[in-house]
Structure formats: C-alpha cells, structure tokens
Motif scaffolding. Structure first.
Motif, PDB file in Angstrom:
ATOM      1  N   THR A  33       0.821  -1.216   0.000  1.00 19.99           N
ATOM      2  CA  THR A  33       0.000   0.000   0.000  1.00 19.99           C
ATOM      3  C   THR A  33       0.852   1.261   0.000  1.00 19.99           C
ATOM      4  OG1 THR A  33      -0.149  -0.044   2.430  1.00 19.99           O
ATOM      5  CG2 THR A  33      -1.907  -1.119   1.202  1.00 19.99           C
ATOM      6  N   GLU A  34       2.085   1.156   0.488  1.00 21.61           N
ATOM      7  CA  GLU A  34       2.960   2.319   0.598  1.00 21.61           C
ATOM      8  C   GLU A  34       3.878   2.504  -0.609  1.00 21.61           C
ATOM      9  OE1 GLU A  34       3.162   4.676   3.155  1.00 21.61           O
ATOM     10  OE2 GLU A  34       1.274   3.752   3.786  1.00 21.61           O
ATOM     11  N   ILE A  35       4.196   1.409  -1.295  1.00 21.28           N
ATOM     12  CA  ILE A  35       5.154   1.470  -2.398  1.00 21.28           C
ATOM     13  C   ILE A  35       4.454   1.029  -3.680  1.00 21.28           C
ATOM     14  CG2 ILE A  35       7.386   0.656  -3.254  1.00 21.28           C
ATOM     15  CD1 ILE A  35       8.124  -0.002  -0.350  1.00 21.28           C
ATOM     16  N   SER A  36       4.252   1.958  -4.593  1.00 24.73           N
ATOM     17  CA  SER A  36       3.477   1.662  -5.810  1.00 24.73           C
ATOM     18  C   SER A  36       4.341   1.264  -7.003  1.00 24.73           C
ATOM     19  CB  SER A  36       2.633   2.887  -6.194  1.00 24.73           C
ATOM     20  OG  SER A  36       3.467   4.009  -6.458  1.00 24.73           O
ATOM     21  N   ASP A  37       5.662   1.398  -6.882  1.00 23.04           N
ATOM     22  CA  ASP A  37       6.537   1.108  -8.020  1.00 23.04           C
ATOM     23  C   ASP A  37       6.809  -0.382  -8.215  1.00 23.04           C
ATOM     24  OD1 ASP A  37       6.747   3.795  -8.597  1.00 23.04           O
ATOM     25  OD2 ASP A  37       8.572   4.086  -7.431  1.00 23.04           O
ATOM     26  N   PHE A  38       6.395  -1.213  -7.238  1.00 24.67           N
ATOM     27  CA  PHE A  38       6.650  -2.645  -7.327  1.00 24.67           C
ATOM     28  C   PHE A  38       5.370  -3.421  -7.035  1.00 24.67           C
ATOM     29  CE2 PHE A  38      10.606  -0.598  -6.060  1.00 24.67           C
ATOM     30  CZ  PHE A  38      11.507  -1.103  -6.980  1.00 24.67           C
ATOM     31  N   THR A  39       5.256  -4.607  -7.618  1.00 25.28           N
ATOM     32  CA  THR A  39       4.103  -5.452  -7.352  1.00 25.28           C
ATOM     33  C   THR A  39       4.241  -6.081  -5.971  1.00 25.28           C
ATOM     34  OG1 THR A  39       5.127  -7.448  -8.269  1.00 25.28           O
ATOM     35  CG2 THR A  39       3.944  -6.008  -9.808  1.00 25.28           C
ATOM     36  N   ARG A  40       3.135  -6.619  -5.469  1.00 22.47           N
ATOM     37  CA  ARG A  40       3.181  -7.263  -4.160  1.00 22.47           C
ATOM     38  C   ARG A  40       4.145  -8.450  -4.165  1.00 22.47           C
ATOM     39  NH1 ARG A  40      -1.683  -8.093   0.028  1.00 22.47           N
ATOM     40  NH2 ARG A  40      -0.684  -9.508   1.500  1.00 22.47           N
ATOM     41  N   SER A  41       4.163  -9.215  -5.258  1.00 19.73           N
ATOM     42  CA  SER A  41       5.065 -10.371  -5.334  1.00 19.73           C
ATOM     43  C   SER A  41       6.531  -9.922  -5.326  1.00 19.73           C
ATOM     44  CB  SER A  41       4.767 -11.206  -6.569  1.00 19.73           C
ATOM     45  OG  SER A  41       4.941 -10.450  -7.747  1.00 19.73           O
ATOM     46  N   GLN A  42       6.834  -8.789  -5.977  1.00 15.21           N
ATOM     47  CA  GLN A  42       8.194  -8.268  -5.950  1.00 15.21           C
ATOM     48  C   GLN A  42       8.589  -7.852  -4.533  1.00 15.21           C
ATOM     49  OE1 GLN A  42       7.412  -5.451  -9.325  1.00 15.21           O
ATOM     50  NE2 GLN A  42       9.484  -6.013  -9.930  1.00 15.21           N
ATOM     51  N   LEU A  43       7.661  -7.192  -3.838  1.00 17.37           N
ATOM     52  CA  LEU A  43       7.933  -6.754  -2.464  1.00 17.37           C
ATOM     53  C   LEU A  43       8.107  -7.954  -1.541  1.00 17.37           C
ATOM     54  CD1 LEU A  43       5.408  -3.779  -2.337  1.00 17.37           C
ATOM     55  CD2 LEU A  43       7.898  -3.591  -2.340  1.00 17.37           C
ATOM     56  N   GLN A  44       7.317  -8.991  -1.765  1.00 15.62           N
ATOM     57  CA  GLN A  44       7.471 -10.211  -0.968  1.00 15.62           C
ATOM     58  C   GLN A  44       8.842 -10.846  -1.190  1.00 15.62           C
ATOM     59  OE1 GLN A  44       3.967 -12.344  -2.280  1.00 15.62           O
ATOM     60  NE2 GLN A  44       2.810 -11.779  -0.451  1.00 15.62           N
ATOM     61  N   LYS A  45       9.337 -10.761  -2.416  1.00 11.47           N
ATOM     62  CA  LYS A  45      10.673 -11.295  -2.709  1.00 11.47           C
ATOM     63  C   LYS A  45      11.744 -10.469  -2.002  1.00 11.47           C
ATOM     64  CE  LYS A  45      13.543 -13.148  -6.427  1.00 11.47           C
ATOM     65  NZ  LYS A  45      14.798 -12.834  -5.763  1.00 11.47           N
ATOM     66  N   PHE A  46      11.556  -9.136  -1.965  1.00 13.27           N
ATOM     67  CA  PHE A  46      12.497  -8.284  -1.227  1.00 13.27           C
ATOM     68  C   PHE A  46      12.588  -8.753   0.223  1.00 13.27           C
ATOM     69  CE2 PHE A  46      11.556  -4.299  -4.037  1.00 13.27           C
ATOM     70  CZ  PHE A  46      12.208  -4.915  -5.100  1.00 13.27           C
ATOM     71  N   ILE A  47      11.416  -9.056   0.815  1.00 12.45           N
ATOM     72  CA  ILE A  47      11.388  -9.493   2.221  1.00 12.45           C
ATOM     73  C   ILE A  47      12.123 -10.825   2.367  1.00 12.45           C
ATOM     74  CG2 ILE A  47       9.894 -10.198   4.135  1.00 12.45           C
ATOM     75  CD1 ILE A  47       7.716  -8.344   2.898  1.00 12.45           C
ATOM     76  N   LYS A  48      11.770 -11.794   1.527  1.00 12.68           N
ATOM     77  CA  LYS A  48      12.380 -13.131   1.621  1.00 12.68           C
ATOM     78  C   LYS A  48      13.887 -13.095   1.401  1.00 12.68           C
ATOM     79  CE  LYS A  48       8.176 -15.493   0.044  1.00 12.68           C
ATOM     80  NZ  LYS A  48       7.536 -16.244  -1.069  1.00 12.68           N
ATOM     81  N   ASP A  49      14.352 -12.138   0.589  1.00  7.79           N
ATOM     82  CA  ASP A  49      15.782 -12.029   0.295  1.00  7.79           C
ATOM     83  C   ASP A  49      16.547 -11.239   1.351  1.00  7.79           C
ATOM     84  OD1 ASP A  49      15.376 -13.494  -1.979  1.00  7.79           O
ATOM     85  OD2 ASP A  49      15.458 -11.793  -3.362  1.00  7.79           O
ATOM     86  N   GLY A  50      15.840 -10.814   2.409  1.00  7.70           N
ATOM     87  CA  GLY A  50      16.507 -10.101   3.493  1.00  7.70           C
ATOM     88  C   GLY A  50      16.764  -8.636   3.225  1.00  7.70           C
TER      89      GLY A  50
END
Length: 307
Positions: free
Chosen positions: A27-44
């Motif tokens: 909801t805060e970051i519109s430049d990336f999809t939710r799946s991309q943001l989830q990958k950022f999290i999983k990748d540390g």
C-alpha cells in the motif's frame, strides 16, 4: 555475498491495529508489485526496527520503523528458452501465435524470463535491434489469452506498426462480463491514462489518450454477459478499464473487477480474431482461435444455469 542496493526507503507503521508487513509495503510502495515486495522481504532486504525480517506475513505494530533496501536490478536480456508455442501461422516475415493465459509477452521487471519473447527466440530468428521486445508490435495482458502477430524482420515490423497506427488491422476479443445489457451494441469513447490514485492501474482520465472500444452482446445469462469487443485503439488495459467504466467489469479481473466473480485463472478475456495486411504480399490475412478450455467450460456452466 554483499548485496548491491540501488536505494533505501524509510517508512513508519502508524496504524493502531497490527498489520502484515507485505500488505503494508504494497500500500505504501506503488513502483513494485506485491510479489516483488514479498521477494524483497524473503531475500533479506527489509529491516523492521533495524532487524532483518524474512517472513512476508510478519506483524507490524504502531511506531515500527521499516527500511526497504531496493536491490539493484540486473540488466534485462531476452534469452531463448525452450517453451512450447501454439503457432497459428508462420512464414519468413510474420508469426501469429495463440498466447496462453499466464504468459507475459516480453521480459520486464518482475518477469525476466519464461515470456513469449523467450519462446519465440528459441523457435526462430528475429531480426530486430530491440533486444528486449524483438518483433513485438502489440501486446496482450499476462492473464488474457489469444492471438498476437509478431514481426520477424524490419519490413514486417514497420508495416504492422503502421497498420496499428492507421487502425487498418482487425482485433476482436470475446469476454464474459458482469451484468446484463438493454442495448445490443455500443461504442465506448473514453480517454485512458494512469490512475491518479493507484499507479498500478489505468483509468478514464480527462487528459488521457484517445481510446475507443466497440462491443456487441452475444449472449446474456443470470448476472453475466458474453460480449464481442473490437478495438479501434490499443491502449494499456483498454477493454478491462472501459468495461469497468460502463459498469460491466470483465469477470475474473483481479485488478478492475469485483472479488465476487467467476472462478478462473484471471480475467475471462480472449483475443479471438486477428486480421492484417501481409507486409510483403499485401494480401489480407485473418485468423481466429477459440478461447481456452476454462473459458468454454465456464460458458457451458452459465448456459446450464439458464436452462
């Protein structure tokens, strides 16, 4: 291994109730999809109160400080991949393919491989200076199925692009949409551009690009209708946005439709008919393919309910 970061974003969670980390970021970051943001999290790449979090559903509480380290993207490259293709027609100049639901047309952020372009490059040689979108003159969305024309050389590309610009080609779709119609045909003339409230979406906006869609009602069922749609212009998400605009969103559309909809693998939208003048022979060519089985099965179920 040292992570290469392009930039960092600093956020603060100010909600009174606990919330999911991935939901908050989407909801805060519109430049990336939710799946991309989830990958950022999983990748540390996400820190909460200076602690690395790798669980996408981690709970946030009021006052939590979040740092999102955006990794530097690798340069995109279209590499040939042995992926099956449904080729409807092919000669030395053009290929017409029936793209399945779930396949992206060309590499992009979040979809670097397994695209239609990767499959085409494995199948044949495309003489085009565009290394990411070789031969691509038009696109259909990932979860839209159907016909695409692809240019194999510069002669074909220039000709097909000219036909698209002059609106002399033929592109017809079929779609299952919400609701019923009193009229049998209609013309939607509404300019399209990026949504002012959600950058992931397109919308009807006053300063948008000219966009026209024609529709014909083929069948009506309880709460749904089957339409034939003809594109006069080809804007991003045009049919999906125009149908939402007139109150009849495409069934199954995860971006523009309601949650209470038909079960499927995305929007029930299929590029059924494609026509163009051959770039070399100047002969008119026209192709048509039936929708995927899930579309046909859903139509059969809607018809059964009516009987």
């Amino acid at each position: 291994m040292r992570k290469i970061i392009s930039k960092s974003l600093n956020l603060e969670y100010n909600e009174t109730k606990k919330g999911r980390l991935d939901t908050f970021l989407s909801t805060e970051i519109s430049d990336f999809t939710r799946s991309q943001l989830q990958k950022f999290i999983k990748d540390g790449n996400v820190l909460v109160n200076d602690k690395e979090i790798t669980k996408t559903g981690a709970k946030l509480t009021t006052g939590d400080k979040i740092i999102v380290n955006i990794p530097k993207e690798k340069p995109l490259e279209a590499i040939p991949e042995n992926i099956p293709l449904d080729i409807v027609y092919e000669d030395e100049d053009v290929i017409v393919v029936n793209k399945p639901q779930g396949m992206v047309v060309h590499p992009a952020a979040g979809h670097p491989d397994k695209t239609l372009v990767n499959a085409i490059l494995y199948h044949c040689q495309i003489n085009d200076s565009d290394v990411i979108r070789p031969g691509i003159v038009h696109r259909i969305d990932k979860d839209t199925s159907g016909l695409l024309m692809i240019a194999k050389n510069n002669l074909a590309k220039q000709s097909l692009m000219k036909q698209l610009k002059e609106k002399s080609n033929l592109r017809e779709y079929v779609a299952i949409v919400h609701g019923n119609f009193q009229e049998k045909t209609g013309r939607i003339n509404a300019p399209l551009g990026r949504s002012k409230t959600d950058r992931k979406k397109q919308a009807v906006v006053e300063d948008g690009r000219h966009a026209v869609t024609h529709f014909t009602v083929l069948e009506q069922f309880e709460n749904y209708s089957l339409l034939k749609l003809k594109l006069e212009t080809g804007r991003t998400h045009q049919i999906r946005v125009h149908m939402k605009y007139i109150g009849h969103p495409v069934a199954g559309d995860p971006l523009y439709g309601p949650k209470n909809t038909l079960d499927g693998k995305g929007q029930f939208l299929h590029a059924k008919t494609l026509g163009f003048e051959h770039p070399r022979t100047h002969k008119w060519m026209e192709f048509s393919v039936e929708p995927p089985q899930i579309f046909l099965d859903t139509l059969a179920q809607l018809r059964h309910r009516q009987s």
